[in-house]
Design a protein around this motif. Structure first.
Motif, PDB file in Angstrom:
ATOM      1  N   ASP A 286       0.853  -1.192   0.000  1.00  0.00           N
ATOM      2  CA  ASP A 286       0.000   0.000   0.000  1.00  0.00           C
ATOM      3  C   ASP A 286       0.887   1.240   0.000  1.00  0.00           C
ATOM      4  O   ASP A 286       1.598   1.507   0.968  1.00  0.00           O
ATOM      5  N   THR A 287       0.858   1.992  -1.085  1.00  0.00           N
ATOM      6  CA  THR A 287       1.679   3.197  -1.193  1.00  0.00           C
ATOM      7  C   THR A 287       0.974   4.435  -0.645  1.00  0.00           C
ATOM      8  O   THR A 287       1.490   5.543  -0.765  1.00  0.00           O
ATOM      9  N   LEU A 288      -0.191   4.252  -0.036  1.00  0.00           N
ATOM     10  CA  LEU A 288      -0.921   5.375   0.565  1.00  0.00           C
ATOM     11  C   LEU A 288      -0.673   5.440   2.071  1.00  0.00           C
ATOM     12  O   LEU A 288      -1.463   6.005   2.822  1.00  0.00           O
ATOM     13  N   ASN A 289       0.441   4.828   2.500  1.00  0.00           N
ATOM     14  CA  ASN A 289       0.853   4.888   3.905  1.00  0.00           C
ATOM     15  C   ASN A 289      -0.223   4.344   4.835  1.00  0.00           C
ATOM     16  O   ASN A 289      -0.502   4.897   5.904  1.00  0.00           O
ATOM     17  N   GLY A 290      -0.867   3.261   4.413  1.00  0.00           N
ATOM     18  CA  GLY A 290      -1.883   2.626   5.246  1.00  0.00           C
ATOM     19  C   GLY A 290      -3.220   3.317   5.245  1.00  0.00           C
ATOM     20  O   GLY A 290      -4.127   2.936   5.999  1.00  0.00           O
ATOM     21  N   THR A 291      -3.382   4.319   4.389  1.00  0.00           N
ATOM     22  CA  THR A 291      -4.630   5.100   4.389  1.00  0.00           C
ATOM     23  C   THR A 291      -5.607   4.643   3.311  1.00  0.00           C
ATOM     24  O   THR A 291      -6.654   5.275   3.144  1.00  0.00           O
ATOM     25  N   ALA A 336       7.215   2.157   1.816  1.00  0.00           N
ATOM     26  CA  ALA A 336       6.305   1.336   2.625  1.00  0.00           C
ATOM     27  C   ALA A 336       7.044   0.096   3.111  1.00  0.00           C
ATOM     28  O   ALA A 336       7.885  -0.456   2.400  1.00  0.00           O
ATOM     29  N   VAL A 337       6.714  -0.342   4.311  1.00  0.00           N
ATOM     30  CA  VAL A 337       7.350  -1.505   4.926  1.00  0.00           C
ATOM     31  C   VAL A 337       6.286  -2.457   5.447  1.00  0.00           C
ATOM     32  O   VAL A 337       5.299  -2.026   6.044  1.00  0.00           O
ATOM     33  N   ALA A 338       6.479  -3.758   5.205  1.00  0.00           N
ATOM     34  CA  ALA A 338       5.605  -4.782   5.778  1.00  0.00           C
ATOM     35  C   ALA A 338       6.471  -5.858   6.415  1.00  0.00           C
ATOM     36  O   ALA A 338       7.435  -6.332   5.812  1.00  0.00           O
ATOM     37  N   MET A 532      -4.335  13.308   5.830  1.00  0.00           N
ATOM     38  CA  MET A 532      -3.321  14.318   5.510  1.00  0.00           C
ATOM     39  C   MET A 532      -2.132  14.224   6.481  1.00  0.00           C
ATOM     40  O   MET A 532      -0.970  14.291   6.060  1.00  0.00           O
ATOM     41  N   THR A 533      -2.424  14.074   7.768  1.00  0.00           N
ATOM     42  CA  THR A 533      -1.324  13.958   8.732  1.00  0.00           C
ATOM     43  C   THR A 533      -0.579  12.641   8.559  1.00  0.00           C
ATOM     44  O   THR A 533       0.628  12.579   8.807  1.00  0.00           O
ATOM     45  N   ALA A 534      -1.279  11.601   8.117  1.00  0.00           N
ATOM     46  CA  ALA A 534      -0.591  10.329   7.844  1.00  0.00           C
ATOM     47  C   ALA A 534       0.418  10.510   6.720  1.00  0.00           C
ATOM     48  O   ALA A 534       1.518   9.929   6.760  1.00  0.00           O
ATOM     49  N   TYR A 535       0.074  11.291   5.716  1.00  0.00           N
ATOM     50  CA  TYR A 535       1.026  11.583   4.641  1.00  0.00           C
ATOM     51  C   TYR A 535       2.243  12.336   5.188  1.00  0.00           C
ATOM     52  O   TYR A 535       3.380  12.071   4.799  1.00  0.00           O
TER      53      TYR A 535
END
Length: 569
Positions: A286-291, A336-338, A532-535
């Motif tokens: 997920d390249t949306l940082n989990g969002t 991203a990291v998993a 937005m803050t997650a980004y």
């Protein structure tokens, strides 16, 4: 292996603006209207790719990874010119290119038709198509030519032959998932429709190459052209699901053998003490940082959320033990990291030079780490070469595009185009209608007031009367910054500024301080600002180091304090 820097570029989408449709006197300029309604610019790619390659040459880098979508849309004329450009840099400067095909470079085995509108000198447009049916429908008021037909695997890989897809004498090692035979006839597998009624052979273009002692470059073809149930004409575009939204989710079903091969390559790399650099066109995480789940609630089904890999992909990717994977496709900057048990996978999303923010990555191995730096391609000579044509379009159509044509440089142009894309594409297509209607009306002070009022549906919220305060941001400005952060992460910080970034954190805190009922404007805005803050708080994505043993990301490389830009050391 001695320390060596490697350039990783993604989605150049090269479009040949010198092409003359059908050999006539028309232009190959795409319109500004098409541009702001797309996720990338078109004509500016012609100058951006050479500028990018010149920067790589200045830095003394030899190996260049192309993470797919070299071409605009796989048109034969454009693909031929793009490949010739890379081959010229190889001959003149010694650049060695290793590529993977993107969804815009080829289509299945037989290709597909393309139809494009190109600007004329008076601001009108002419349709150019490779499809006889389209040409017949326009009753001769268009140009029919096979020069813009997008090829399939045999045609497109033939043009890109020198970019790692086939053996070369200078390679220390080369293989593919099927062995060491590089002929396309030996690199096929059977792919089935979901109900099993259709079975057809398909090429896989993956390969492993050792271009210099100790470095293994693993190019993974993650395109999946799955036939539709009951398809009869397997030469037709409509007989397949487009690979654009398929990516690694479809790889798990249709090309599992590639993951098995990846795991085998990773094992051998460890045993033989090789550095492994793996890439495909599509992200594995997920390249949306989990969002992504929050975005799915916030907006209608977006291209980003449709293309988000599943948790199953993360598990399968981590299990291969390749460690780090570079991707393109989404035109964004992200890390991203998993971690799945003891298994780790890091996905590094590489931006495009024809979308905001224009950038590429420089990679180097050091002991047990992988160092990554990001270079902004902000200076592109001739970035405004099409502006006169755009001015003619504006004069003819009367459509305004803000201050796009006042752009100072390539970066400024893409930033201004993004603002117009927010207005022309993202908000009207993806936002709930009630919230979209508020974008041009509200200001920061309205949002602050809304956070302190009783829950209200968006359709019933009314803007406060009176003049806005000094420094009162418009909601549109805030929305544009949201998309800047979505696409660029920390690369957008310098454009937004510390004061505005803090304002967004404050607004996020205001809306998070209460429990808002579902369906209220406040609930929607709470999610909007939390995303937005997650980004803003995402993993480092400009200058960072990846611990290849633990998968940990460390920001700000030792000795590096300034983001490198084109034309600078």
């Amino acid at each position: 292996m001695a320390r060596q820097e490697i350039a990783v570029i993604a989605d150049p989408h090269f479009h040949d603006v010198t092409y003359r449709p059908g050999g006539g006197g028309g232009t190959a300029f795409r319109s500004l209207a098409n541009t702001v309604e797309s996720t990338r610019v078109f004509n500016e790619s012609f100058q951006a790719l050479p500028a990018l390659l010149d920067d790589i040459v200045r830095r003394g880098i030899e190996i260049v990874i192309v993470v797919g979508d070299l071409s605009d849309d796989g048109q034969r004329s454009t693909m031929t010119r793009a490949c010739a450009l890379l081959e010229r840099y190889n001959s003149a400067h010694g650049l060695r290119f290793f590529a993977t095909p993107g969804n815009h470079d080829l289509y299945a085995m037989h290709g597909r038709h393309q139809s494009k509108f190109f600007l004329d000198g008076d601001g009108t447009q002419t349709l150019v198509t490779s499809d006889p049916a389209v040409a017949a429908a326009c009753a001769g008021d268009c140009i029919l030519t096979d020069e813009i037909y997008c090829g399939g695997y045999p045609q497109s890989l033939g043009l890109m032959a020198s970019f790692g897809f086939f053996k070369r004498p200078e390679f220390l090692h080369w293989e593919c998932p099927f062995g060491q035979d590089d002929s396309l006839s030996a690199r096929q597998f059977e792919i089935r429709s979901q109900d099993g009624s259709v079975v057809t052979p398909m090429t896989d273009a993956s390969y492993l190459v050792e271009p210099v002692e100790g470095l293994w470059v693993l190019s993974i073809d993650a395109n999946v052209f799955e036939p539709r149930n009951g398809a009869t004409d397997l030469t037709a575009e409509k007989s397949y699901f487009d690979s654009t939204d398929a990516g690694w989710n479809s790889m798990l079903r249709n090309k599992r053998f590639i993951l098995d091969w990846m795991a085998d390559v990773a094992r051998r790399a460890r045993e033989q003490n090789k550095r492994l650099l793996a890439f495909s066109h599509y992200p594995m995480l997920d390249t949306l940082n989990g969002t992504a789940p929050a975005e799915a609630e916030l907006l209608t089904k977006t291209g980003f959320s449709r293309r988000t890999p599943s948790a199953g992909v993360a598990r399968a990717a981590a299990a291969t033990a390749i460690g780090v994977h570079f991707s393109g496709h989404l035109h964004l900057n992200d890390t991203a990291v998993a971690k799945v048990g003891d298994d780790i996978i890091v996905n590094i999303a590489v931006p495009s030079t024809v979308s905001f923010p224009p950038a590429y990555k420089i990679v180097s191995f050091e002991d047990a780490s992988l160092n990554v730096e990001t270079v902004l391609v902000d200076t592109v000579p001739g970035f405004d070469a099409t502006f006169d044509a755009y001015a003619g379009e504006v004069a003819h159509d009367g459509r305004a595009f803000g201050d796009v044509l006042a752009a100072r440089d390539h970066m400024d142009f893409l930033d201004k185009v993004l603002r117009q894309t927010v207005l022309s594409r993202y908000v009207p297509r993806e936002w709930p209608k009630d919230m979209a209607a508020l974008v041009p009306k509200l200001h920061e002070s309205d949002l602050v007031r809304l956070a302190g009022e009783a829950p209200v549906p968006a359709a019933e919220f009314r803007q406060a009367s009176g003049n806005k305060r000094n420094g009162d941001l418009s909601f549109l400005d805030i929305v544009v910054d949201w998309y800047r952060l979505r696409h660029g992460r920390s690369l957008a910080f310098h454009l937004i500024g510390a004061k505005r970034l803090q304002k967004y954190r404050d607004l996020a805190d205001l809306f998070a301080a209460a429990a808002w009922p579902e369906g209220s404007a406040q609930s929607w805005l709470m999610t909007f600002f939390s995303v937005m803050t997650a980004y803003m708080d995402a993993q480092p994505s400009d200058r960072f180091s990846v611990d290849l043993t633990r998968g940990e990301i460390t920001g700000a490389l030792p000795g590096r304090t300034v983001l490198r830009q084109t034309g600078t050391a």
